[in-house]
Scaffold this motif. Structure first.
Motif, PDB file in Angstrom:
ATOM      1  N   THR A  69     -48.855 -85.088  82.731  1.00  0.00           N
ATOM      2  CA  THR A  69     -48.588 -84.086  83.760  1.00  0.00           C
ATOM      3  C   THR A  69     -48.400 -82.689  83.153  1.00  0.00           C
ATOM      4  OG1 THR A  69     -46.196 -84.450  83.757  1.00  0.00           O
ATOM      5  CG2 THR A  69     -47.520 -85.805  85.267  1.00  0.00           C
ATOM      6  N   TYR A 115     -54.334 -80.635  78.433  1.00  0.00           N
ATOM      7  CA  TYR A 115     -55.694 -80.642  78.966  1.00  0.00           C
ATOM      8  C   TYR A 115     -56.470 -79.440  78.451  1.00  0.00           C
ATOM      9  CZ  TYR A 115     -54.114 -84.152  82.274  1.00  0.00           C
ATOM     10  OH  TYR A 115     -53.615 -85.294  82.831  1.00  0.00           O
ATOM     11  N   ILE A 125     -55.292 -91.592  81.065  1.00  0.00           N
ATOM     12  CA  ILE A 125     -56.013 -90.483  81.696  1.00  0.00           C
ATOM     13  C   ILE A 125     -57.112 -90.005  80.753  1.00  0.00           C
ATOM     14  CG2 ILE A 125     -55.807 -88.111  82.581  1.00  0.00           C
ATOM     15  CD1 ILE A 125     -54.431 -90.199  84.359  1.00  0.00           C
ATOM     16  N   ILE A 179     -59.373 -84.683  84.442  1.00  0.00           N
ATOM     17  CA  ILE A 179     -58.992 -84.318  85.803  1.00  0.00           C
ATOM     18  C   ILE A 179     -59.862 -83.155  86.267  1.00  0.00           C
ATOM     19  CG2 ILE A 179     -56.611 -85.138  85.556  1.00  0.00           C
ATOM     20  CD1 ILE A 179     -55.744 -82.175  85.269  1.00  0.00           C
ATOM     21  N   MET A 229     -52.454 -83.449  92.784  1.00  0.00           N
ATOM     22  CA  MET A 229     -52.937 -83.846  91.464  1.00  0.00           C
ATOM     23  C   MET A 229     -51.910 -84.725  90.761  1.00  0.00           C
ATOM     24  SD  MET A 229     -55.352 -83.946  89.287  1.00  0.00           S
ATOM     25  CE  MET A 229     -56.474 -82.717  89.933  1.00  0.00           C
ATOM     26  N   TYR A 272     -52.144 -88.118  92.258  1.00  0.00           N
ATOM     27  CA  TYR A 272     -53.341 -88.824  91.778  1.00  0.00           C
ATOM     28  C   TYR A 272     -53.167 -89.320  90.350  1.00  0.00           C
ATOM     29  CZ  TYR A 272     -55.897 -86.800  95.779  1.00  0.00           C
ATOM     30  OH  TYR A 272     -56.329 -86.424  97.023  1.00  0.00           O
ATOM     31  N   ILE A 273     -52.587 -88.506  89.479  1.00  0.00           N
ATOM     32  CA  ILE A 273     -52.368 -88.917  88.088  1.00  0.00           C
ATOM     33  C   ILE A 273     -51.440 -90.123  88.037  1.00  0.00           C
ATOM     34  CG2 ILE A 273     -51.237 -88.244  85.926  1.00  0.00           C
ATOM     35  CD1 ILE A 273     -52.374 -85.382  86.445  1.00  0.00           C
ATOM     36  N   TYR A 298     -60.802 -86.934  91.569  1.00  0.00           N
ATOM     37  CA  TYR A 298     -60.127 -85.878  90.821  1.00  0.00           C
ATOM     38  C   TYR A 298     -59.515 -86.365  89.510  1.00  0.00           C
ATOM     39  CZ  TYR A 298     -60.712 -82.998  94.932  1.00  0.00           C
ATOM     40  OH  TYR A 298     -61.258 -82.292  95.966  1.00  0.00           O
ATOM     41  N   VAL A 299     -59.336 -87.667  89.355  1.00  0.00           N
ATOM     42  CA  VAL A 299     -58.757 -88.207  88.130  1.00  0.00           C
ATOM     43  C   VAL A 299     -59.569 -89.412  87.675  1.00  0.00           C
ATOM     44  CG1 VAL A 299     -56.696 -89.271  87.084  1.00  0.00           C
ATOM     45  CG2 VAL A 299     -56.431 -87.471  88.794  1.00  0.00           C
TER      46      VAL A 299
END
Length: 85
Positions: A15, A20, A35, A38, A55, A58-59, A79-80
């Motif tokens: 998160t 990222y 993950i 994204i 988001m 979703y994560i 989205y993920v």
């Protein structure tokens, strides 16, 4: 705001936007236990801070289920994405 794909750098909090980096090539991820990437708003190297509530949802759901998010509706924009490490 523009959306881009951001690849997750393993070993940290999924998160945290600092984990990222904007992807310059298409990812090959789908499902897994970690993950992978994204699709988030942002214009620089990292996604916008903070990640949206959706988001984050979703994560978290991706990590719980091992499935791309959102799962439904079937043809919705994803989205993920995840992968196995």
């Amino acid at each position: 705001m523009a959306r881009s794909w951001y690849a997750f750098i393993p070993g940290g909090d999924p998160t945290d936007t600092e984990r990222y980096w904007k992807a310059t090539v298409k990812h090959t991820c789908l499902c897994g236990d970690r993950i992978c990437a994204i699709y988030a708003t942002g214009e620089g190297t990292n996604p916008d801070v903070p990640l949206s509530a959706n988001m984050l949802k979703y994560i978290n759901k991706a990590l719980l289920t091992g499935q791309i998010q959102p799962e439904t509706p079937i043809k919705s924009k994803k989205y993920v994405y995840l992968k196995h490490y």
